[in-house]
Design a protein around this motif. Structure first.
Motif, PDB file in Angstrom:
ATOM      1  N   GLU A 117       4.692   1.912  -5.356  1.00 43.16           N
ATOM      2  CA  GLU A 117       5.040   1.089  -4.081  1.00 43.16           C
ATOM      3  C   GLU A 117       4.939   1.868  -2.818  1.00 43.16           C
ATOM      4  O   GLU A 117       4.222   1.053  -1.825  1.00 43.16           O
ATOM      5  CB  GLU A 117       6.643   0.785  -4.191  1.00 43.16           C
ATOM      6  CG  GLU A 117       6.739  -0.169  -5.645  1.00 43.16           C
ATOM      7  CD  GLU A 117       8.338  -0.613  -5.539  1.00 43.16           C
ATOM      8  OE1 GLU A 117       8.549  -1.747  -5.875  1.00 43.16           O
ATOM      9  OE2 GLU A 117       8.966   0.175  -5.849  1.00 43.16           O
ATOM     10  N   ASN A 118       5.103   3.043  -2.634  1.00 39.26           N
ATOM     11  CA  ASN A 118       5.003   3.739  -1.409  1.00 39.26           C
ATOM     12  C   ASN A 118       3.261   3.650  -1.066  1.00 39.26           C
ATOM     13  O   ASN A 118       3.067   3.534   0.107  1.00 39.26           O
ATOM     14  CB  ASN A 118       5.324   5.083  -1.545  1.00 39.26           C
ATOM     15  CG  ASN A 118       6.576   5.289  -0.911  1.00 39.26           C
ATOM     16  OD1 ASN A 118       6.956   5.215   0.046  1.00 39.26           O
ATOM     17  ND2 ASN A 118       7.876   5.303  -1.977  1.00 39.26           N
ATOM     18  N   VAL A 119       2.600   4.076  -2.035  1.00 39.25           N
ATOM     19  CA  VAL A 119       1.061   3.960  -1.788  1.00 39.25           C
ATOM     20  C   VAL A 119       0.497   2.763  -1.241  1.00 39.25           C
ATOM     21  O   VAL A 119      -0.209   2.839  -0.473  1.00 39.25           O
ATOM     22  CB  VAL A 119       0.508   4.785  -3.004  1.00 39.25           C
ATOM     23  CG1 VAL A 119      -1.383   4.547  -2.839  1.00 39.25           C
ATOM     24  CG2 VAL A 119       0.695   6.026  -3.299  1.00 39.25           C
ATOM     25  N   ILE A 120       0.868   1.698  -2.125  1.00 38.82           N
ATOM     26  CA  ILE A 120       0.242   0.419  -1.664  1.00 38.82           C
ATOM     27  C   ILE A 120       0.889  -0.410  -0.504  1.00 38.82           C
ATOM     28  O   ILE A 120       0.298  -1.502   0.055  1.00 38.82           O
ATOM     29  CB  ILE A 120       0.246  -0.508  -2.987  1.00 38.82           C
ATOM     30  CG1 ILE A 120       1.693  -0.884  -3.281  1.00 38.82           C
ATOM     31  CG2 ILE A 120      -0.421  -0.118  -4.182  1.00 38.82           C
ATOM     32  CD1 ILE A 120       1.874  -2.189  -4.047  1.00 38.82           C
ATOM     33  N   LEU A 121       2.030   0.308   0.165  1.00 41.61           N
ATOM     34  CA  LEU A 121       2.520  -0.251   1.380  1.00 41.61           C
ATOM     35  C   LEU A 121       1.611  -0.613   2.213  1.00 41.61           C
ATOM     36  O   LEU A 121       0.878   0.344   2.821  1.00 41.61           O
ATOM     37  CB  LEU A 121       3.752   0.646   1.627  1.00 41.61           C
ATOM     38  CG  LEU A 121       4.806   0.042   2.756  1.00 41.61           C
ATOM     39  CD1 LEU A 121       5.384  -0.862   2.070  1.00 41.61           C
ATOM     40  CD2 LEU A 121       5.860   1.187   2.994  1.00 41.61           C
ATOM     41  N   GLY A 122       1.616  -1.835   2.493  1.00 43.20           N
ATOM     42  CA  GLY A 122       0.779  -2.035   4.018  1.00 43.20           C
ATOM     43  C   GLY A 122      -0.645  -2.346   3.706  1.00 43.20           C
ATOM     44  O   GLY A 122      -1.554  -2.706   4.499  1.00 43.20           O
ATOM     45  N   ASP A 123      -1.191  -2.638   2.439  1.00 47.61           N
ATOM     46  CA  ASP A 123      -2.211  -2.537   2.140  1.00 47.61           C
ATOM     47  C   ASP A 123      -2.512  -4.206   1.724  1.00 47.61           C
ATOM     48  O   ASP A 123      -1.892  -4.783   0.876  1.00 47.61           O
ATOM     49  CB  ASP A 123      -2.729  -1.579   0.694  1.00 47.61           C
ATOM     50  CG  ASP A 123      -4.070  -2.132   0.098  1.00 47.61           C
ATOM     51  OD1 ASP A 123      -4.861  -2.718   1.057  1.00 47.61           O
ATOM     52  OD2 ASP A 123      -4.575  -1.743  -0.986  1.00 47.61           O
ATOM     53  N   ASP A 124      -3.550  -4.705   2.622  1.00 47.49           N
ATOM     54  CA  ASP A 124      -3.514  -6.237   2.442  1.00 47.49           C
ATOM     55  C   ASP A 124      -4.479  -6.676   1.504  1.00 47.49           C
ATOM     56  O   ASP A 124      -5.019  -7.825   1.326  1.00 47.49           O
ATOM     57  CB  ASP A 124      -3.914  -6.768   3.917  1.00 47.49           C
ATOM     58  CG  ASP A 124      -2.708  -6.867   4.663  1.00 47.49           C
ATOM     59  OD1 ASP A 124      -1.547  -6.629   4.273  1.00 47.49           O
ATOM     60  OD2 ASP A 124      -3.011  -6.779   6.245  1.00 47.49           O
TER      61      ASP A 124
ATOM     62  N   ARG B 164       4.182  -8.926  -2.569  1.00 46.68           N
ATOM     63  CA  ARG B 164       3.446  -8.060  -1.428  1.00 46.68           C
ATOM     64  C   ARG B 164       4.541  -8.191  -0.091  1.00 46.68           C
ATOM     65  O   ARG B 164       4.923  -7.075   0.255  1.00 46.68           O
ATOM     66  CB  ARG B 164       2.298  -8.378  -1.029  1.00 46.68           C
ATOM     67  CG  ARG B 164       1.549  -6.885  -0.419  1.00 46.68           C
ATOM     68  CD  ARG B 164      -0.055  -7.301  -0.137  1.00 46.68           C
ATOM     69  NE  ARG B 164      -0.207  -8.391   0.800  1.00 46.68           N
ATOM     70  CZ  ARG B 164      -1.263  -9.300   0.907  1.00 46.68           C
ATOM     71  NH1 ARG B 164      -2.135  -9.107  -0.033  1.00 46.68           N
ATOM     72  NH2 ARG B 164      -1.489 -10.136   1.907  1.00 46.68           N
ATOM     73  N   LEU B 167       7.792  -6.580  -0.708  1.00 48.02           N
ATOM     74  CA  LEU B 167       7.720  -5.100  -0.772  1.00 48.02           C
ATOM     75  C   LEU B 167       7.808  -4.701   0.801  1.00 48.02           C
ATOM     76  O   LEU B 167       8.529  -3.709   0.937  1.00 48.02           O
ATOM     77  CB  LEU B 167       6.409  -4.532  -1.127  1.00 48.02           C
ATOM     78  CG  LEU B 167       6.115  -3.122  -1.530  1.00 48.02           C
ATOM     79  CD1 LEU B 167       7.101  -2.598  -2.475  1.00 48.02           C
ATOM     80  CD2 LEU B 167       4.811  -2.686  -1.659  1.00 48.02           C
ATOM     81  N   HIS B 168       7.069  -5.412   1.638  1.00 50.59           N
ATOM     82  CA  HIS B 168       7.036  -4.926   3.125  1.00 50.59           C
ATOM     83  C   HIS B 168       8.509  -5.307   3.745  1.00 50.59           C
ATOM     84  O   HIS B 168       8.852  -4.296   4.220  1.00 50.59           O
ATOM     85  CB  HIS B 168       6.187  -5.921   3.675  1.00 50.59           C
ATOM     86  CG  HIS B 168       4.748  -5.591   3.558  1.00 50.59           C
ATOM     87  ND1 HIS B 168       3.317  -6.118   3.909  1.00 50.59           N
ATOM     88  CD2 HIS B 168       4.018  -4.476   2.570  1.00 50.59           C
ATOM     89  CE1 HIS B 168       2.677  -5.608   3.310  1.00 50.59           C
ATOM     90  NE2 HIS B 168       2.857  -4.695   2.632  1.00 50.59           N
ATOM     91  N   ALA B 179       7.353   2.387   6.930  1.00 45.39           N
ATOM     92  CA  ALA B 179       6.719   0.912   6.841  1.00 45.39           C
ATOM     93  C   ALA B 179       5.533   0.946   8.129  1.00 45.39           C
ATOM     94  O   ALA B 179       4.410   0.686   7.867  1.00 45.39           O
ATOM     95  CB  ALA B 179       7.379   0.005   6.785  1.00 45.39           C
ATOM     96  N   MET B 182       2.447   2.976   7.916  1.00 44.59           N
ATOM     97  CA  MET B 182       1.260   2.312   6.850  1.00 44.59           C
ATOM     98  C   MET B 182       0.819   0.939   7.299  1.00 44.59           C
ATOM     99  O   MET B 182       0.059   0.299   6.505  1.00 44.59           O
ATOM    100  CB  MET B 182       1.863   2.382   5.408  1.00 44.59           C
ATOM    101  CG  MET B 182       2.310   3.618   4.828  1.00 44.59           C
ATOM    102  SD  MET B 182       0.983   4.725   5.066  1.00 44.59           S
ATOM    103  CE  MET B 182      -0.018   4.035   3.554  1.00 44.59           C
ATOM    104  N   GLY B 183       1.090   0.890   8.465  1.00 44.16           N
ATOM    105  CA  GLY B 183       0.628  -0.622   9.137  1.00 44.16           C
ATOM    106  C   GLY B 183       1.580  -1.576   8.778  1.00 44.16           C
ATOM    107  O   GLY B 183       1.017  -2.822   9.001  1.00 44.16           O
ATOM    108  N   VAL B 184       2.654  -1.495   8.478  1.00 45.06           N
ATOM    109  CA  VAL B 184       3.313  -2.818   8.154  1.00 45.06           C
ATOM    110  C   VAL B 184       4.108  -3.040   9.580  1.00 45.06           C
ATOM    111  O   VAL B 184       4.761  -2.075  10.133  1.00 45.06           O
ATOM    112  CB  VAL B 184       4.520  -2.486   7.089  1.00 45.06           C
ATOM    113  CG1 VAL B 184       5.365  -3.799   6.951  1.00 45.06           C
ATOM    114  CG2 VAL B 184       3.917  -2.401   5.680  1.00 45.06           C
TER     115      VAL B 184
END
Lengths: 524, 310, 362
Positions: A117-124, B164, B167-168, B179, B182-184
């Motif tokens: 979950e940490n690694v994929i955070l912010g990945d669109d 997703r 998660l954000h 967050a 990481m671009g959130v």
């Protein structure tokens, strides 16, 4: 004024970047924070396939510069050029998509999330509805490919510091970083883990990435850097190629003057046992085992250093002795009296002083003034009181005296202490703790974040206390500091003391092995 | 006979719990994003009065719900602006919002007090489902807003834990700095969920004035907004727990009301105290339970995020 | 191309001019927004504001009424401010006021012919005890398990109000009261002396004495020092060996006791009896008073006077058809502006040239 200069700068920038294969160029970066200029017209660049060390002491502006490159801060002036194109990073998102990845010194991980979950955070790029099984499978493969072993399904709070660092690196590689910035990456590692990290870094550089390593350790620069840029007080003072790197020159560039670091020991430790721990165990904040059967003693006039990677029970150890944390078994003695289960207040009365890890978070009250902060430990003492009232006159006298003798630079005694520099804060804290004439002084990471001059000053204060016969428990993650100051060294690993060695027989490699949990023979 | 009364109380528990449920769902989202909004009571009141006025004038409760939603979202935006952009104290801003909402709703609703609503929501028995014994009459012989809340609970659970965006959302509430790195977009997400939280509170308020009462009076919420805030802790920030939790609170409400009509020899004032005492007791028990099980609020709840804070 | 942009920069030290300027500006802005609302609902705001102002401050009667209103605001404001100093959110001032009023009334009704020299002190003591105990209920779970005191204190408000309602509609209802929800008139010994022929009563001195005490306790005693340290940094307090658990309970109880005293001063100073709707939300307005005053005891007196005036003004213009809830709306807005304005004390907005090129990021 800037407007006229700008087009020319762009043109020049374009020309330069075409002639060289720079992944990143930072030009004339200026960043101000209230009261400080963190970066003053700094220039810095990274080539493809190189390891570029960014050297400077604490407070020289290294982290600020890299936070600008990673889009966290916005520069007040200057430009960022990525692969020959000028960029304005409005947020870390822009920087990440431009291929810049930063591993912060204080990890930016969410403890209650899994690794995946940490690694994929912010990945669109991943689907809106998450399929964690699938994602975890892919990540496991990815981490294998880079030789960075992680388990995507485990929760971050369960990981060791070294594992967390690997997660941070995988996180950036997963997002396709071409430039990887590592902020003081070895501060949290054992010597052996450091070697492994360096191998990985070199591998990544070979594959064409640009690696920036932020550090203040000269031997690390010698060990891995292809080039080094030195920052001093917010200015970039030099960039040297591999063959120009030598220690003396780097030290001179970094500090700006010769610094002699030597410790004279005029006295020998006493024989009186001031602090004794016998089989002490306790839980950590997560309710898991924090300390396991800790046994050691500290004598009067002795500095007992605790070496080890942060997070192996250091905080728990300090809190247990100071009475801030309950112990499950074992006993603690101060000057032969069993003080197990005492409250902090009783500990203070027993002559135990603590310089806590978190200066502004625990040791001091940021919004209150110097007077209020300096009487924190003795506001209850009779000489400070008149009935239920605090005798402010006496308090003020004492505070002025302390501020003078410890050379704390304050604008006024009433101004909030949060305005002071790190070095001044630590002097203030030590002034208070030492002025209570403690039998035992616990110092946890006492020079963290301080520059070399301030560090020297704090070390002198500690040595001065040692000469006066105070027993000192020094907890630090910096092996050089431990070896320099301590009479004996105990190594803490995973909540246990894995070995106790005399400092004149100390060997970095042996300590490293003990830090990794290999129990050594007790040699005193 | 006894059986019928029992069913009736349970069915009332669902209707009495529904306004609290909407508000609590909204507050769960807001707090998941790391913002504490204690203005739920105020937002519900503004939603209740706006919804009522529109429904009265259009004779269509759905328009009422829509406007209540927008009104609730609009006042929540004040809180968002103050706490996210201006980094004001979230507790005080929420209290100000409650005071403002109470005053505003009283002000604009003055001339509508006690007016009957021509077209409130009506019960619709769901064919098939409503024939199941006990469960049917309790859960499936209700008005459309209750059915909508069932769907909403499922949808929000799915959003929070399986997508997703969820998660954000959780990341921003746990650790906005991580967050953000990481671009959130932590600021944007916080704004969005504070406003959605206000919208849901607005709907909860409108449910009171459009179905539960159905009429407008000052302070129609009578502390339900605060109960919703307590419910969020009870529900451990999980929409599904909020569902049955709100029916529990609704049940106490319904029970007190039912006992009054049954001529029980207890002063009505004591019966009116029940939900509030119950809330205090439950909050104490739940906090103890959460402490033992180490369930905490989102880590960054109540803390402003400043990217350049050093 | 260069664009000027405004950036928010943190100040090193809070600006001192903003300290005075912000509350004043907030009041002005809240009034402007209030004017917009008044205009939208078809009122002439100048006329309304003039009426409010002259009503509250322009006549002997108005001025004394304003002072009468400022008494409970000052007392409860000081009460909640003490708790806020330690970051304890006592939102239960209203309930504690009601419980204080209840206890004072019990004393007064039990001894209708008691004489003032012992009856009044007994009422003061019992009301403070009752308010303190009412605050103890949420204080214990807060201290032991960290139970959210905002919700518990608030919930207990409702319970206290219903309790007083139960009494005045039930067992304590004045048999000669024409069925109104109020108790019998207190005996003469249970009435606080008034100032001249006005309705201003001795409760005023309670407020002033408490403000001085507040100042002395907070800034000159060991306990006050502990409160300030704990409020600013609970970790430091623990580290310095302060007993946070004891202080949470003690501060909440004292805070509740002070609010309870406000209840006594209301029943004994104004009505001479306990009645339904005793307080128009003094305990809530106290929160605004405390925050606007930045928890400074002397500022609390001044702010209480101003907000008391606002309430009297709001009452006066009800005859012109302005709903009474306008006051609570204005108060809410006032707090919004104060909160927003705090940004100006801690931050500085500066115009900085930011170079923006035409090159896009992606």
């Amino acid at each position: 004024m800037l407007a006229d200069a700008l087009p020319a700068t762009i043109a020049k920038g374009l020309k330069e970047s075409m002639s060289n294969s720079y992944l990143v160029e930072l030009k004339n970066i200026t960043k101000k924070f209230p009261g400080v200029i963190a970066n003053d017209k700094v220039n810095f660049n990274v080539k493809k396939g190189e390891i570029h060390a960014l050297l400077g002491e604490n407070g020289s502006g290294k982290s600020t510069l890299m936070s600008i490159l990673s889009g966290l801060y916005r520069p007040d002036e200057g430009e960022i050029i990525i692969n020959g194109t000028r960029m304005v990073f409005k947020s870390p998102r822009h920087a990440i998509s431009a291929g810049i990845g930063m591993v912060h010194q204080h990890f930016k991980l969410i403890d209650s999330f899994s690794v995946a979950e940490n690694v994929i955070l912010g990945d669109d790029r991943i689907p809106r509805v998450l399929n964690m099984k699938e994602i975890e499978k892919n990540l496991a493969q990815l981490s294998l490919r880079y030789g960075l072993h992680i388990n995507p399904a485990s929760m971050v709070w369960q990981l060791s510091v070294g594992e967390k660092q690997r997660v941070e690196i995988v996180k950036m590689l997963y997002r396709g970083s071409q430039v990887l910035i590592l902020d003081e990456p070895t501060a949290v590692l054992t010597p052996q883990e450091t070697d492994e990290l360096f191998r990985n870094i070199k591998e990544m550089a070979k594959s064409g990435r640009g690696i920036v390593v932020i550090t203040h350790k000269l031997h690390e620069v010698e060990q891995i850097a292809d080039r080094v840029t030195v920052l001093r007080k917010g200015n970039s003072v030099a960039t040297l190629e591999r063959d120009q790197i030598n220690r003396q020159e780097l030290a001179r560039l970094m500090v700006g003057q010769e610094i002699t670091t030597q410790c004279k020991r005029n006295t020998r430790p006493g024989t009186q046992k001031v602090l004794e721990l016998q089989n002490v165990s306790c839980l950590n904040d997560l309710g898991l085992s924090g300390l396991k059967n800790i046994t050691f003693e500290v004598h009067s006039g002795e500095i007992f250093g605790i070496a080890g990677v942060a997070g192996n029970g250091q905080r728990e150890l300090a809190e247990v002795i100071y009475g801030l944390r309950k112990i499950n078994s074992g006993s603690i003695l101060v000057n032969g009296t069993n003080i197990t289960g005492y409250s902090p207040r009783q500990m203070i009365d027993c002559g135990v002083a603590l310089v806590p890890e978190d200066r502004l978070g625990t040791g001091l009250i940021p919004n209150l003034g110097t007077i209020d902060n300096l009487i924190l430990k003795d506001y209850r003492k009779e000489k400070m009181n008149r009935g239920p009232f605090i005798n402010w006159q006496k308090a003020k006298q004492k505070v002025s005296r302390l501020v003078d003798s410890f050379e704390v630079k304050v604008s006024s005694l009433e101004a909030p202490v949060k305005l002071l520099s790190g070095g001044n804060l630590q002097r203030l804290l030590l002034a208070r703790e030492i002025s209570s004439k403690p039998q035992l002084l616990i110092a946890v990471y006492p020079v963290r974040g301080l520059d070399i001059k301030a560090t020297e000053a704090i070390h002198e204060l500690l040595m001065g206390q040692r000469e006066k016969g105070t027993a000192i428990l020094l907890i630090s993650e910096d092996l050089d500091e431990i070896c320099k100051l301590s009479d004996r060294i105990g190594v803490l690993s995973n909540g246990s003391i894995t070995g106790i060695i005399s400092s004149d027989q100390a060997d970095i490699n042996e300590i490293g092995l003990l830090m990794m949990g290999e129990t050594g023979a007790e040699a005193i | 006979m006894n059986h019928d009364i029992f069913i009736a109380i349970l069915a009332t528990a669902v209707t009495a719990g529904t306004p609290i449920l909407y508000a609590a769902l909204g507050e769960i989202l807001t707090e998941r994003a790391g913002i504490l909004n204690l203005g739920v009571e105020g937002m519900m009141l503004v939603g209740a009065v706006c919804g009522f006025i529109i429904a009265l004038n259009t004779a269509n409760p759905w328009y009422g719900i829509l406007i209540a939603m927008l009104a609730g979202g609009a006042v929540a935006l004040i809180h968002a602006l103050l706490t996210i952009t201006l980094k004001a104290n979230q507790v005080v801003s929420g209290l100000a919002l409650t005071m403002f909402g109470t005053g505003l709703s009283g002000y604009i609703g003055k001339s509508y007090v006690g007016m009957p609503l021509p077209a409130p929501f009506h019960k619709i028995a769901l064919p098939g489902l409503s024939n199941i014994p006990v469960i049917g009459p309790v859960f499936f012989n209700q008005d459309p807003m209750v059915y909508l809340s069932y769907i909403l609970v499922a949808a929000l659970w799915f959003l929070t834990f399986k997508t997703r965006s969820g998660l954000h959302l959780r990341a921003v509430g746990e650790n906005p700095a991580a967050a953000d790195s990481m671009g959130v977009n932590a600021f944007q997400i916080r704004y969005i969920y504070v406003v959605i939280g206000g919208m849901l509170a607005g709907i909860g308020g409108a449910y009171l004035s459009l179905y539960y009462v159905p009429s407008w009076m000052e302070n129609i919420t009578a502390g339900r907004g605060w109960i919703a805030v307590a419910l969020v802790i009870f529900a451990t920030w999980n929409p599904v727990n909020a569902l049955w939790g709100s029916y529990l609170f609704g049940g106490i409400d319904a029970l007190g009301f039912r006992l009054q009509t049954l001529n029980v020899n207890v002063s009505p004032y004591f019966l009116k105290m029940l939900p509030y005492i119950f809330t205090v007791v439950v909050l104490v028990l739940v906090t103890k339970r959460n402490m033992v099980k180490r369930i905490g609020s989102p880590q960054a709840l109540g803390l402003p995020y400043d990217r350049e804070e050093r | 191309m260069i664009l000027s942009s405004y950036t928010i920069e943190k100040r090193l030290a809070p600006s001192s001019t903003a300290f005075i300027f912000i509350p004043v500006l907030s009041i002005v802005l809240a009034l402007i927004f209030g004017a917009v609302f008044l205009n939208l609902s078809g009122f002439n705001f100048i006329e309304i504001y003039t009426k409010m102002f002259t009503g509250a401050f322009g006549s002997y009667y108005g001025l004394t009424e304003t002072i009468v209103r400022s008494i409970p605001l000052t007392i409860t404001g000081l009460g909640v401010a003490l708790a806020f100093r330690m970051q304890l959110w006592n939102i239960g001032g209203e309930g504690q006021l009601y419980m204080g009023a209840f206890a004072a009334t019990w004393v007064a009704l039990s001894f209708p012919s008691g004489s003032a020299w012992w009856l009044l002190p007994a009422m003061v003591l019992l009301s403070m005890l009752a308010g303190g105990l009412w605050a103890l209920l949420p204080a214990i779970p807060k201290a032991l398990w960290g139970v959210n005191e905002i919700i518990t204190t608030l919930m207990l408000n409702y319970v206290a109000i219903f309790w007083v309602d139960y009494l005045v509609y039930g067992p304590w209802k004045d048999p000669n009261g024409f069925n109104f929800p109020l108790t019998a008139q207190f005996g003469p010994g249970a009435i606080l002396p008034a100032l001249g022929n006005s309705r201003i009563h001795a409760g005023l001195f309670f407020g002033i004495i408490l403000a001085v005490l507040f100042y002395i306790v907070i800034y000159h005693t060991r306990w006050g020092y502990e409160i300030r340290v704990t409020g600013e940094n609970p970790n430091s307090a623990k580290y310095a060996g302060m007993n946070t658990l004891k202080n949470i309970i003690l501060v909440m109880v004292v805070s509740g006791a002070v609010c309870g005293l406000a209840g006594m001063s209301e029943v004994s100073g104004i009505g001479g009896r306990l009645q339904h709707g005793l307080s128009p939300g003094y305990g809530f307005t106290a929160i605004i008073v405390a925050w606007l005053s930045r928890l400074n005891p002397f500022a609390i007196i001044i702010v209480s006077f101003l907000l008391g005036g606002l309430q009297v003004g709001g009452y006066i213009v009800q005859t012109s058809g302005i709903p009474s809830s306008m006051v609570s709306m204005l108060q809410g807005m006032l707090l919004f502006f104060v909160l927003g304005g705090e940004l100006l004390t801690n931050y500085r907005i500066s115009k900085t040239p930011v170079t923006m090129s035409g090159v896009d990021n992606r």
